[in-house]
Structure formats: C-alpha cells, structure tokens
Motif scaffolding. Structure first.
Motif, short mmCIF file in Angstrom:
data_model
loop_
_atom_site.label_atom_id
_atom_site.label_comp_id
_atom_site.label_asym_id
_atom_site.label_seq_id
_atom_site.Cartn_x
_atom_site.Cartn_y
_atom_site.Cartn_z
N GLY A 144 -1.16 7.45 -36.05
CA GLY A 144 -1.74 7.02 -34.78
C GLY A 144 -1.19 5.70 -34.30
O GLY A 144 -1.05 5.46 -33.10
N LEU A 145 -0.85 4.83 -35.25
CA LEU A 145 -0.29 3.52 -34.90
C LEU A 145 1.18 3.61 -34.55
O LEU A 145 1.64 2.89 -33.64
N ASN A 146 1.93 4.45 -35.23
CA ASN A 146 3.39 4.36 -35.19
C ASN A 146 4.11 5.46 -34.42
O ASN A 146 5.26 5.26 -34.02
N LEU A 147 3.48 6.61 -34.24
CA LEU A 147 4.16 7.68 -33.53
C LEU A 147 4.44 7.24 -32.09
O LEU A 147 3.54 6.76 -31.40
N GLU A 148 5.67 7.42 -31.65
CA GLU A 148 6.06 6.93 -30.32
C GLU A 148 5.20 7.54 -29.22
O GLU A 148 4.85 6.87 -28.24
N GLU A 149 4.83 8.81 -29.36
CA GLU A 149 4.05 9.49 -28.33
C GLU A 149 2.54 9.33 -28.52
O GLU A 149 1.74 9.96 -27.82
N SER A 150 2.11 8.48 -29.45
CA SER A 150 0.69 8.36 -29.78
C SER A 150 -0.14 7.86 -28.60
O SER A 150 0.25 6.94 -27.89
N SER A 151 -1.29 8.49 -28.43
CA SER A 151 -2.29 8.01 -27.47
C SER A 151 -3.40 7.24 -28.17
O SER A 151 -4.39 6.86 -27.55
N ARG A 152 -3.25 6.99 -29.45
CA ARG A 152 -4.32 6.40 -30.26
C ARG A 152 -4.10 4.93 -30.59
O ARG A 152 -5.03 4.26 -31.06
N ALA A 153 -2.90 4.41 -30.41
CA ALA A 153 -2.59 3.07 -30.91
C ALA A 153 -3.53 2.01 -30.36
O ALA A 153 -4.05 1.17 -31.11
N ALA A 154 -3.78 2.01 -29.05
CA ALA A 154 -4.67 1.00 -28.46
C ALA A 154 -6.10 1.17 -28.95
O ALA A 154 -6.84 0.18 -29.06
N GLU A 155 -6.49 2.41 -29.28
CA GLU A 155 -7.85 2.65 -29.77
C GLU A 155 -8.05 2.08 -31.17
O GLU A 155 -9.16 1.72 -31.55
N LEU A 156 -6.97 2.02 -31.95
CA LEU A 156 -7.08 1.58 -33.35
C LEU A 156 -7.04 0.07 -33.50
O LEU A 156 -7.43 -0.46 -34.55
N GLY A 157 -6.54 -0.65 -32.49
CA GLY A 157 -6.60 -2.10 -32.51
C GLY A 157 -5.48 -2.77 -33.28
O GLY A 157 -4.52 -2.14 -33.72
N PRO A 158 -5.61 -4.11 -33.47
CA PRO A 158 -4.54 -4.92 -34.08
C PRO A 158 -4.52 -4.82 -35.61
O PRO A 158 -4.77 -5.78 -36.34
N ILE A 159 -4.20 -3.62 -36.12
CA ILE A 159 -4.21 -3.39 -37.56
C ILE A 159 -3.01 -4.08 -38.21
O ILE A 159 -1.88 -3.98 -37.75
#
Length: 544
Positions: A144-159
């Motif tokens: 979710g953090l690293n996949l280029e097409e991810s729609s989840r990165a912003a949802e997961l926060g500054p991990i």
C-alpha cells in the motif's frame, strides 16, 4: 412567514424542477416541505438455527466494480464484493465504532503516538491455504505504501517502518503521530492479501484476488457478474450459511426494483427514492436504510491531468466563479424535490452525526442566485458561462444533474450534462479528463479519509489539482493530533477553507437504501455504505 421574494424563488425552483422531470421523461417530482422522520434500519437478523444450509444468493449491484485489488481500487461497489472475501484488520459496527476483525484487539499506541502495535489472529489461513500472520500483514501494508498505482499511501500516513515482531504481532513506527491509522485499517488499506498470490500474480492480483474471508473469488464476467464461493479454509466457517453469492450488475434502478419484486434477486443496493415507498408497501420485501458518512458533490478540475482545456477555464482558475456555482444551488430545495426528501443537504466532507462534526463543518453557503450572478459579472465573465459537467448515467443522478443544470441558469451558468457509464466516469476523473463532474464518496469514520485524500497535494484522490498551503497545514495538523476535540476544531477550519476554495462543492448525502426479499436474513448496511453479506443466508420455510 416567507417574504414575497422567497415565494417567487420557491415557485421558480418548483417550476424548473417540474420541467426537468417532464423533459427527461422521469417520474414527476414531489415537493416535500418537511420530509418525514425515517429512522435507520441497519440489519435484518435471525437466530442461527433459522437458516438453511447452502444456496446461491444473488445481489443486484448498481454499478460494476473496478479491479478487485484492495491496493488500487477506488469504487464503493468493489468494497461490496471484497467485504465477503477480503477481511480487514478492523471493521466498523452498526454504531460506527471500530472493532477488531483479523486483529484481536485495538492497537497499542505509545504515549508519543509514533509506535503502534497490532496483535493479529493465530490459526488463520488464506483462501489458497497459506498461513495468515504478521509477516503477511507487513507485506500488504508495504504494498500500500510502495506500489506506484496505490490509492492507499495517503491513508496509511507517514510510516517509517513496518516490522513483524513475531507471527502474531505487527509493529508500525511513524515519523509523526498519525491518528487516522486504525480507521484506515478498517477499510481497504487493512484488507490483507496472500503474499503467495501477490508474488505469483503481481500486477494481475485483482484478476484473481486471494485473501482471508468467508468466501473466495471464483469468476468474473465483465459488465455482467462476479461470483464468490464459500471458502472451506475460513476460520469461522460455522457462521457461513451460503454456498455462493453472485453479484449481478444491474445499473438501471427500475430493473433492480423489478428483480426484487420478482424474487430473481434477493438483495439490491442503491434503491431509488422514486421506488422505495412503493417497495415498502409490498409483501415479502424488506428495506434497510442507514445514514451515510459520505457525500455527493461537484468536483472541479483546477489543474489536474494533461489537457489544459479542462482546467484553463474561468471555473478552474477563478475562486469567485466556483463560489458563484456553490451559491447558485439551493441544496435543500433540490434534494427534497428530486429525491422526495429521502436524502439531506451536504455542506462539507464531514457528516453532521460524526463525532468530529462542529458548527464550522456544518455551516453552509447561503443560496443566493442574484449574488452568484453578481460574482460572475465582477469577475468579468461573459454570461452565460458555459460549463461541461460529466455525470454517471443512472436515473437519479441524471435527474439531479438536470435539476442543477436548470436551477443554475438564473445565476448565469449554462451547464451541459454529459452522461457516462460509472467506470468510464471514474476513469475520466482519475485522468483529469473533465472540467466539472458529479461524483460521490461513500465516507469513512475518520475525517482524514474524507478530506485529506481529496485535498492534499499528491494524495490518492486529489483529482482536482488543489494545492493550498493553509488547507494542507490544517489537514496535516489534524492527522497528527491525538486529541479528538482538537482534531474536530481543525477539521472545522479545514471545512471552512475548502468552502472558500470550492475544489469540491458538496451537495447532498444519500441514505444507504437496500432492498431484500424476506426469505433471506443476516444482511447489514452500516454508515460506510457497504452491504454486508458474509453471514447472510436463506431462511427455513417455517421461519419466513
């Protein structure tokens, strides 16, 4: 008592809306001064002994889901299907409270808010027979953090890091505290995928998804149906009554209602307000309704995508023009007439019954068509201002779009309505191929999921191109605060700022309206809009 001007305005609105209905060949609109109270009915329950074993339940789905990949999906209808086969670390209950699902309890968070530990279930298997453990959770979160097409990165926060401490314990560290993290794991970011399947399928995972759930994916016929079947590996299989569920794509609301009446489908989502009162009178049909955490609104292209023609326009470039459009819409009158009072006006991305709602987030721009027209003239706009609006081609959406089209003429707007199939509309949104479009959001329990992802530069759902330092700071500070009252105040200020920018013009909130035949039970519809069928089943003859 309404003044003479107010009477004239109301008469004009009613005349406009009635004309829209007749021209569109729709059911005539019904004007409701005071819509009746309609309490939520979120579940149809039965004793476990009342269910038959087996059977195939058919659900009429109002739009086709996008790809069945939790990391990249952006469609509510995909969540319907995933609910049965991709369980999350957390879920929400009927009261909107976050509860453990694949986790065993709520996270343990250090005092500084930067370290989160999540205990996960033991003895659980994915649909492919491989073991579910903390390492698998780590794989999903990192994707979710690293996949280029991810729609989840912003949802997961500054991990900062994700670590499997042991098979049953995941630890996540953050650069800054991130209060919405648990809520994110109660949605697609928390749907844990089989590492084996991810390794074998790669980018094609969505064509054959493998998760933990009561059901597993069997087949998809594009634009027609998706079928899931009972998963023998599921850890709580005794609660699963059905052999299979078929999601039948039926985009026409009249056809969904007809199929519920005939019994050819047992569940149908997004029942039209034009049909629901009649369905409620029929024998053998039940109705579920719940208030929504989400909204429907107008999305304005302010600089997103590759085609400048879509945003180098007065609407895209001038905040006065966007404010004028917002002022030109009488939300209450339109909702009550077009939707027979079933829905309610929306003025921000935070639902009024959210614990984060404040007077600031509930505040709405005054309806003022004359003031809106003056704003356009002050901005030097040659009237009427032509605007192209893309919308989904469902009956209710077209009714509303045509009502907006007619009602905003008085303020100097000339809106052309361009209907599109829902997935094509999503694609146009994601590419920035629009000037103005009407779409909604099903809503999340934490406002971060309703605001940040749409209004922060580079966030997964920022399809408007909005980039405002003041708003970005408010949204960031709200996500980093661990005090609910402080967060509510910050989100109120953010809502006010969004109302000044108007990259999204909020219009109304739907009720989640679901019909079912009374030979089935075990169905839930909560405030996130998802129809839960995991424990649904057919009732024995003597229990109907």
């Amino acid at each position: 008592m309404i003044g003479e001007t107010g009477v004239r305005v109301k008469r004009r609105i009613l005349a406009v809306l009635t004309s829209v209905a007749l021209l569109a060949g729709c059911v005539p609109v019904q004007t409701l001064a005071e819509p009746p109270e309609r309490p939520d009915v979120k579940s149809v329950e039965a004793d476990p002994s009342a269910f038959e074993d087996g059977g195939n339940l058919v659900m009429a789905l109002s739009s086709e889901p996008d790809r069945l990949d939790p990391t990249t999906s952006s469609s509510l209808y995909t969540r319907y299907v995933m609910q049965t086969m991709c369980q999350k670390l957390y879920d929400i209950d009927e009261n909107g409270e976050i509860t453990p699902m694949l986790a065993t309890k709520l996270p343990e968070i250090t005092d500084d808010g930067k370290t989160v530990r999540i205990p996960v279930r033991d003895g659980v298997k994915f649909a492919d027979g491989t073991d579910f453990d903390a390492e698998a959770v780590k794989t999903t979160i990192e994707r979710g953090l690293n996949l280029e097409e991810s729609s989840r990165a912003a949802e997961l926060g500054p991990i900062n890091s994700v670590t499997a401490i042991d098979d049953e314990t995941l630890e996540v560290t953050f650069d800054q505290p991130f209060a919405p993290f648990t809520a994110a794991l109660a949605d697609r970011a928390g749907m844990i995928m089989s590492p084996k399947a991810l390794d074998e399928e790669g980018d094609d995972f969505g064509d054959n998804p493998v998760c933990v759930g009561p059901f597993k994916f069997e087949k998809r016929i594009a634009q027609t149906s998706i079928k899931v079947v009972k998963d023998p590996n599921y850890y709580d299989a005794d609660k699963v009554h059905l052999d299979s569920i078929t999601y039948q794509i039926m985009t026409d609301a009249n056809i969904r209602a007809a199929n519920i009446r005939s019994g050819d489908v047992q569940v149908a989502d997004t029942i039209s307000p034009q049909d629901i009162d009649a369905l409620d009178e029929e024998t053998g049909i039940g109705l579920l309704q719940s208030n929504s955490l989400g909204y429907q609104g107008l999305t304005v292209n302010m600089g997103f995508g590759d085609n400048p023609e879509n945003y180098e326009s007065p609407l895209g470039q001038d905040p006065k023009v966007r404010k004028a459009l917002s002022m030109a819409i009488d939300r209450t009158a339109l909702v009550n007439t077009v939707f027979n009072g079933w829905f309610s006006p929306a003025c921000s991305g935070i639902a009024p019954d959210s614990p984060f709602a404040t007077d600031a987030s509930n505040d709405c721009v005054d309806y003022d068509p004359e003031g809106a027209k003056q704003l356009l003239e002050d901005a030097g706009i040659e009237l009427p201002l032509k605007v192209n609006m893309k919308v989904s081609n469902t009956q209710d959406t077209l009714r509303f779009a045509q009502a907006v089209q007619a009602a905003t003429k008085e303020a100097g707007f000339d809106i052309s309505v361009q209907p599109m199939e829902y997935t094509a509309l999503l694609d146009a949104q994601d590419r920035g191929d629009y000037e103005l479009l009407q779409l909604g959001w099903s809503g999340r329990v934490d406002p971060h999921g309703n605001l940040y992802t749409f209004h922060y530069p580079g966030a997964g759902n920022n399809v408007t191109g909005v980039d405002d330092d003041e708003l970005s700071d408010l949204l960031t500070n709200a996500s980093e605060s661990t005090d609910e009252s402080d967060r509510a105040e910050l989100y109120g200020k953010a809502s006010q700022r969004i109302g000044e920018i108007n990259s999204i013009i909020y219009l109304y909130r739907q009720k989640n309206l679901t019909a079912y035949t009374e030979d089935v039970a075990g169905i839930d519809v909560y405030s996130d809009g998802v129809v839960h069928l995991s424990e649904a089943g057919f009732l024995k003859e003597d229990q109907r």
